[in-house]
Design a protein around this motif. Structure first.
Motif, short mmCIF file in Angstrom:
data_model
loop_
_atom_site.label_atom_id
_atom_site.label_comp_id
_atom_site.label_asym_id
_atom_site.label_seq_id
_atom_site.Cartn_x
_atom_site.Cartn_y
_atom_site.Cartn_z
N ASN A 105 -2.01 3.36 14.45
CA ASN A 105 -1.51 4.71 14.23
C ASN A 105 -0.34 5.08 15.14
O ASN A 105 0.40 6.00 14.85
CB ASN A 105 -2.63 5.74 14.43
N GLY A 106 -0.19 4.36 16.25
CA GLY A 106 0.87 4.69 17.20
C GLY A 106 2.01 3.70 17.11
O GLY A 106 2.54 3.42 16.03
N SER A 107 2.40 3.16 18.25
CA SER A 107 3.48 2.17 18.25
C SER A 107 3.05 0.91 17.54
O SER A 107 1.85 0.62 17.41
CB SER A 107 3.89 1.85 19.69
N ARG A 108 4.03 0.16 17.07
CA ARG A 108 3.83 -1.08 16.33
C ARG A 108 3.01 -0.88 15.06
O ARG A 108 2.29 -1.76 14.61
CB ARG A 108 3.21 -2.15 17.24
N ALA A 109 3.15 0.29 14.47
CA ALA A 109 2.51 0.56 13.19
C ALA A 109 3.31 -0.09 12.07
O ALA A 109 4.52 -0.32 12.19
CB ALA A 109 2.41 2.06 12.95
N ILE A 110 2.61 -0.40 10.96
CA ILE A 110 3.28 -0.89 9.76
C ILE A 110 3.68 0.33 8.94
O ILE A 110 2.84 1.02 8.36
CB ILE A 110 2.36 -1.82 8.94
N GLU A 111 4.97 0.61 8.87
CA GLU A 111 5.43 1.83 8.22
C GLU A 111 5.25 1.79 6.71
O GLU A 111 5.10 2.84 6.08
CB GLU A 111 6.91 2.08 8.58
N ASN A 112 5.28 0.63 6.12
CA ASN A 112 5.06 0.51 4.67
C ASN A 112 3.70 -0.13 4.39
O ASN A 112 3.57 -1.04 3.58
CB ASN A 112 6.19 -0.26 4.00
N GLU A 113 2.69 0.37 5.08
CA GLU A 113 1.34 -0.16 4.95
C GLU A 113 0.82 -0.06 3.51
O GLU A 113 0.11 -0.95 3.02
CB GLU A 113 0.40 0.58 5.89
N ALA A 114 1.17 1.02 2.82
CA ALA A 114 0.74 1.18 1.43
C ALA A 114 1.30 0.06 0.55
O ALA A 114 0.62 -0.44 -0.35
CB ALA A 114 1.17 2.54 0.89
N ASP A 115 2.54 -0.35 0.84
CA ASP A 115 3.12 -1.48 0.09
C ASP A 115 2.35 -2.77 0.37
O ASP A 115 2.15 -3.59 -0.53
CB ASP A 115 4.59 -1.67 0.48
N LEU A 116 1.92 -2.94 1.61
CA LEU A 116 1.14 -4.12 1.97
C LEU A 116 -0.19 -4.13 1.23
O LEU A 116 -0.62 -5.18 0.72
CB LEU A 116 0.91 -4.14 3.48
N VAL A 117 -0.85 -2.97 1.15
CA VAL A 117 -2.12 -2.90 0.42
C VAL A 117 -1.92 -3.29 -1.04
O VAL A 117 -2.68 -4.08 -1.60
CB VAL A 117 -2.73 -1.48 0.54
N ARG A 118 -0.88 -2.76 -1.66
CA ARG A 118 -0.61 -3.07 -3.07
C ARG A 118 -0.29 -4.55 -3.26
O ARG A 118 -0.79 -5.21 -4.19
CB ARG A 118 0.54 -2.21 -3.60
N ALA A 119 0.53 -5.10 -2.35
CA ALA A 119 0.90 -6.51 -2.48
C ALA A 119 -0.31 -7.42 -2.33
O ALA A 119 -0.47 -8.41 -3.06
CB ALA A 119 1.97 -6.86 -1.44
N ALA A 120 -1.19 -7.09 -1.37
CA ALA A 120 -2.37 -7.92 -1.17
C ALA A 120 -3.32 -7.80 -2.36
O ALA A 120 -3.94 -8.80 -2.78
CB ALA A 120 -3.08 -7.50 0.12
N THR A 121 -3.42 -6.62 -2.93
CA THR A 121 -4.27 -6.44 -4.11
C THR A 121 -3.73 -7.26 -5.28
O THR A 121 -4.50 -7.96 -5.98
CB THR A 121 -4.35 -4.96 -4.48
N ARG A 122 -2.43 -7.22 -5.49
CA ARG A 122 -1.82 -7.98 -6.59
C ARG A 122 -1.92 -9.49 -6.34
O ARG A 122 -1.92 -10.27 -7.30
CB ARG A 122 -0.36 -7.57 -6.75
N ALA A 123 -2.00 -9.89 -5.08
CA ALA A 123 -2.13 -11.31 -4.77
C ALA A 123 -3.55 -11.83 -5.01
O ALA A 123 -3.80 -13.02 -4.86
CB ALA A 123 -1.73 -11.57 -3.32
N GLY A 124 -4.48 -10.92 -5.35
CA GLY A 124 -5.82 -11.35 -5.68
C GLY A 124 -6.89 -11.00 -4.67
O GLY A 124 -8.03 -11.46 -4.80
N PHE A 125 -6.54 -10.19 -3.67
CA PHE A 125 -7.50 -9.85 -2.61
C PHE A 125 -8.16 -8.50 -2.88
O PHE A 125 -7.57 -7.61 -3.49
CB PHE A 125 -6.80 -9.78 -1.25
N ARG A 126 -9.38 -8.36 -2.41
CA ARG A 126 -9.99 -7.04 -2.24
C ARG A 126 -9.61 -6.59 -0.83
O ARG A 126 -9.85 -7.30 0.14
CB ARG A 126 -11.51 -7.13 -2.40
N VAL A 127 -9.05 -5.40 -0.71
CA VAL A 127 -8.42 -4.97 0.54
C VAL A 127 -9.24 -3.88 1.22
O VAL A 127 -9.63 -2.90 0.59
CB VAL A 127 -6.99 -4.46 0.28
N ASP A 128 -9.49 -4.07 2.50
CA ASP A 128 -10.11 -3.05 3.36
C ASP A 128 -9.10 -2.67 4.43
O ASP A 128 -8.41 -3.53 4.98
CB ASP A 128 -11.37 -3.57 4.04
N LEU A 129 -9.04 -1.39 4.75
CA LEU A 129 -8.15 -0.90 5.79
C LEU A 129 -9.00 -0.39 6.95
O LEU A 129 -9.80 0.53 6.79
CB LEU A 129 -7.27 0.23 5.25
N LEU A 130 -8.84 -1.00 8.10
CA LEU A 130 -9.57 -0.58 9.31
C LEU A 130 -8.66 0.28 10.15
O LEU A 130 -7.56 -0.15 10.52
CB LEU A 130 -10.03 -1.80 10.11
#
Length: 503
Positions: A333-358
């Motif tokens: 949530n602070g420094s070194r955050a992934i600013e396009n985290e939502a894009d990462l979730v979508r890409a991982a889902t399309r790649a065939g993964f079930r995605v959990d966000l911690l």
């Protein structure tokens, strides 16, 4: 209840406990004020980019890392009765061994070794007084100055004088501090939990832990692990005014390397994977209870995993027919955050993964973190202390570490190499300058972007300000998808191998 697609969980750093361990905060201030203090590591590796990881709280500058401790027998491995022996040969830690009639004395911060009044000069020489700060970062004078110093003292006692023992123990004491950088999960495992395993495992749980700078929250957080290493309640040295008596005491913990165990020095050649099995044992019962609680809340019948001694665990919301690999994104949530985290979730889902966000929260126990990561196939996160949780992944799983600018050496040495030793498939993703938020703050030819090693050489304050506290990442998804495909291919290969094994 944990949702099968988007789980919001704790990344338990305990930064909310600063009031409980002010000495760790003082250590940070001292280090920032006096970073130029010479260390054994600077002498050993003067050309490295980084020193011991403090990560979110502290990441020292200067390529400094102690070599792995010698595998030769230690100087105090065979100690006769009536002896105080200290091994100060290792670059990371001092360890003292006392044997004989040992009494605790909290008021003077001492352990007394009682000797007969008529002891010979040779016997007195074997029991010369010693001082030790039982913490595993002895080259860092700033943090070591915050660790309580323990006095090991030989005290002549007339034979006619009765011993005073409020509690007599028939097992060994292992004495260590939970001060220093406690509160940062990397240091809690690297400087404390793994060294405790290395030091105590040989006693087969017949050992009492005597803790300096005792914290109730530390016991709450790591109690399941402590129970795997000792059959006895730990002793709060400073606040337990009773006199505890032992026949043997080991003061200080042994440490091998970053998040590592040198199996050649361990009984039964136990290594980091054995440590991982111990974590399984530590959290099994608690995870089973969590699952049963969730099943009950959902009004579902108990899963087969809770019956007949089968200790495998599944989530209440996880369909049994689901055949997709599970990918966990450790969010910052602070420094070194992934600013396009939502894009990462979508890409991982399309790649065939079930995605959990911690996500970091102060109220989720480590057992829940262990449950999710142990049940996952891929862990993704940006370099930081939270990457220590790769220890919770099953060997054979995939760990993708996003490496921001200026953190290459630290990412590789503190997490990459240890992950490989654990048996994980480690995939680093080194960002390009254009993927860093620094790209928009500096000109394209600025050394901050083109030569991080030179920038790091300016000192810890610069490193912390520029690369640790001042940088986020925006992943190039076209590049990162290749890492996702590599992770998926690894999972598929592992799965085929498992399915081809005879039952």
């Amino acid at each position: 209840m944990v949702h099968h697609h988007r789980a919001t969980l704790l990344l338990h750093h305990n930064h909310h406990h600063h009031h409980q361990h002010s000495k760790a905060g003082d250590a940070l201030l001292l280090m920032l004020a006096g970073f130029a203090v010479a260390s054994c590591l600077l002498l050993l590796l003067p050309s490295s980019p980084f020193s011991a990881a403090m990560d979110d709280l502290l990441l020292q500058l200067g390529r400094t890392r102690c070599d792995q401790e010698s595998t030769a027998p230690t100087p105090c491995s065979a100690v006769p009765n009536g002896t105080i022996c200290c091994d100060r040969t290792a670059p990371r830690t001092d360890v003292c061994v006392m044997r004989g009639d040992i009494h605790t004395h909290a008021a003077s911060n001492s352990l007394f070794l009682l000797l007969p009044a008529n002891s010979s000069s040779a016997a007195r020489a074997r029991a010369a007084d010693q001082r030790i700060r039982p913490y595993t970062r002895k080259w860092e004078s700033s943090v070591m100055s915050t660790i309580d110093e323990l006095r090991l003292r030989a005290v002549p006692v007339p034979e006619a004088e009765p011993e005073r023992c409020d509690v007599r123990h028939n097992v060994t004491a292992v004495v260590f501090s939970t001060g220093g950088y406690t509160g940062n999960v990397y240091h809690e495992f690297n400087d404390g939990i793994i060294p405790l395993y290395i030091t105590a495992r040989r006693y087969n749980k017949k050992v009492v832990f005597v803790m300096l700078e005792y914290h109730d929250w530390w016991i709450t957080k790591y109690g399941h692990i402590v129970e795997q290493l000792s059959d006895y309640e730990p002793i709060d040295f400073a606040n337990d005014t009773r006199t505890h008596c032992f026949r043997e005491a080991v003061v200080g913990l042994r440490i091998h390397d970053e998040l590592a165990i040198d199996a050649s020095t361990m009984p039964g050649n136990q290594g980091i994977q054995d440590f991982r099995h111990m974590l399984d044992d530590a959290y099994r019962a608690r995870i089973k209870a969590i699952v049963e609680e969730e099943e009950a809340e959902a009004g579902l019948p108990p899963p087969r995993s809770s019956v007949g001694g089968d200790t495998k665990v599944r989530r209440a919301t996880e369909p049994l027919e689901d055949d997709k690999p599970r990918l966990v994104i450790v969010s910052r949530n602070g420094s070194r955050a992934i600013e396009n985290e939502a894009d990462l979730v979508r890409a991982a889902t399309r790649a065939g993964f079930r995605v959990d966000l911690l996500q970091p929260r102060p109220d989720t126990e480590l057992a829940e973190m262990y449950r999710v990561l142990n049940g996952s196939d891929v862990m993704v996160g940006v370099h930081g202390a939270a990457m220590t949780h790769f220890l919770f992944m099953r060997p054979g799983s995939v760990f993708i570490q996003v490496v921001p600018l200026g953190t290459d050496w630290a990412a590789e040495n503190y997490y990459g190499q240890p992950a490989r030793r654990l048996g994980l498939r480690y995939i680093p993703y080194k960002i390009l300058p254009s993927e860093s938020s620094l790209y928009w703050r500096y000109s394209s030819d600025d050394p901050v972007l083109t030569d991080p090693v030179t920038v790091n050489a300016k000192g810890w304050q610069v490193t912390k300000k520029v690369y640790l506290d001042g940088q986020n990442v925006r992943l190039d998804m076209a590049r990162f998808r290749r890492r996702l495909r590599e992770a998926y291919a690894h999972w598929a290969t592992q799965r085929r191998r498992q399915q081809s094994k005879p039952l």
